[in-house]
Design an enzyme around this catalytic site. Structure first.
Site, short mmCIF file in Angstrom:
data_model
loop_
_atom_site.label_atom_id
_atom_site.label_comp_id
_atom_site.label_asym_id
_atom_site.label_seq_id
_atom_site.Cartn_x
_atom_site.Cartn_y
_atom_site.Cartn_z
CB CYS A 1 -0.73 -0.15 1.30
SG CYS A 1 0.09 -0.47 2.44
CD GLU B 1 -2.56 0.31 12.79
OE1 GLU B 1 -2.33 -0.73 12.27
OE2 GLU B 1 -3.97 1.35 13.50
CG ASN C 1 -2.43 -6.61 5.78
OD1 ASN C 1 -2.85 -6.74 4.66
ND2 ASN C 1 -1.46 -6.06 5.77
FE1 F3S Z 1 -0.98 1.11 4.70
FE2 F3S Z 1 -0.86 2.38 5.67
FE3 F3S Z 1 -2.75 2.13 4.84
S1 F3S Z 1 0.61 1.34 6.29
S2 F3S Z 1 -2.43 -0.47 4.55
S3 F3S Z 1 -1.27 2.98 4.02
S4 F3S Z 1 -2.77 2.19 6.83
#
Ligand code: F3S
Length: 289
Positions: free
Chosen positions: A13, A122, A216
């Protein structure tokens, strides 16, 4: 022949791309990383190859310290600075934004409710901006510690949207609507999850690529399993050692910290298999959870 389909929004991401770029630029001898930069061993060993040392509980001074994308406890950060270290701040801006929301409301006397996994760094880092006084609610939706008081709700960035909505509605009822709801789930996660669900519906087998510690990635596994009977979680395609003769369509998705090279390698390996070719099934090497 086998058809290999890759989910949209698979892999890195924006936040992880930024963190990896910053860390790689900063990397070198005498540079430390506090905790794994991202939840992916391949990325972390690339940093180690460049001389970055992993920092445990020992204290260092006058060094550069890379702070991982999902954050660290506020007190730990303050200690690093007090010890004259320079911070290479790889915390994702979306996570820092949650810190700001929590800190601002905590000082105004709000009860801070965090939807997330209490063991995840986190979540712990978010809670540190409420002096560790926030109420962390996990997947069991246990709201027993919530008291009648003006409150805010935030979420770990990688949570599932529907569950967040359920909790928000539950809390609104309990708190007579005296709650500000901040949906801090990252859209990158949302899009990756939707694309995973879509792809899982169309294929015979889903390969979810990602680190085992990556929450995730595990969520992608759960989502894929809802729509597809055969789902495997693999760190890399090297772990894939089973019989694929019954599969015609193979779907591939990947967690936020999985480098694109891992995805590309998986695709090219899968495309090389012929559907009629019997691979030796090695049951024990299944990485199925
Ligand atoms: Fe990536 Fe930041 Fe979202 S690390 S998953 S863009 S919260």
């Amino acid at each position: 022949t086998i058809k290999v389909l890759v989910a949209e929004h698979a892999g890195f991401c924006g936040g992880v791309k930024r963190a990896v770029t910053m860390a790689m630029e900063a990397a070198g001898p005498g540079v430390y990383s506090f905790g794994d930069l991202v939840h992916n061993d391949l990325v972390n060993s690339a940093l180690a190859d460049r001389g970055v040392q992993s920092l445990g509980t020992e204290s260092v001074t006058d060094s550069r310290i890379i702070i991982r994308s999902h954050g660290i406890h506020r007190k730990q950060r303050e200690q690093f600075i007090a010890d004259h270290n320079t911070i290479v701040d790889c915390v994702c801006p979306k996570v820092s934004k949650i810190y700001d929301i929590v800190a601002a409301h905590y000082t105004q006397g709000y009860q801070i409710i965090i939807f997330g996994d209490a063991d995840h760094p986190e979540v712990q880092s978010i809670n540190s901006y409420a002096d560790d006084q926030g109420i962390i609610i996990g997947g069991d939706m246990d709201v027993s510690r919530v008291v009648l008081q003006k409150s805010i709700l935030v979420s770990q960035t990688t949570n599932i949207e529907e569950k967040f909505e359920i909790l928000a509605n539950l809390l609104k009822k309990i708190l007579n609507d005296d709650i500000l709801v901040y949906n801090t789930i990252c859209s990158a996660t949302r899009l990756r999850q939707l694309a995973t669900a879509e792809l899982a519906k169309q294929v015979d087998v889903m390969l979810v690529l990602g680190g085992k510690k990556s929450s995730n990635t595990r969520k992608l596994y759960d989502i894929a399993s809802k729509y597809c009977d055969t789902v495997y979680l693999l760190e890399s395609i090297d772990d894939f050692k089973f019989n694929i003769k019954n599969f015609v369509k193979i779907g591939i998705t990947a967690g936020a910290s999985t480098p694109s090279s891992v995805i590309e390698e998986a695709v090219s390996r899968m495309e090389k298999f012929d559907n009629n070719e019997m691979m030796e099934a090695i049951e024990n090497s299944f990485k199925r959870i």
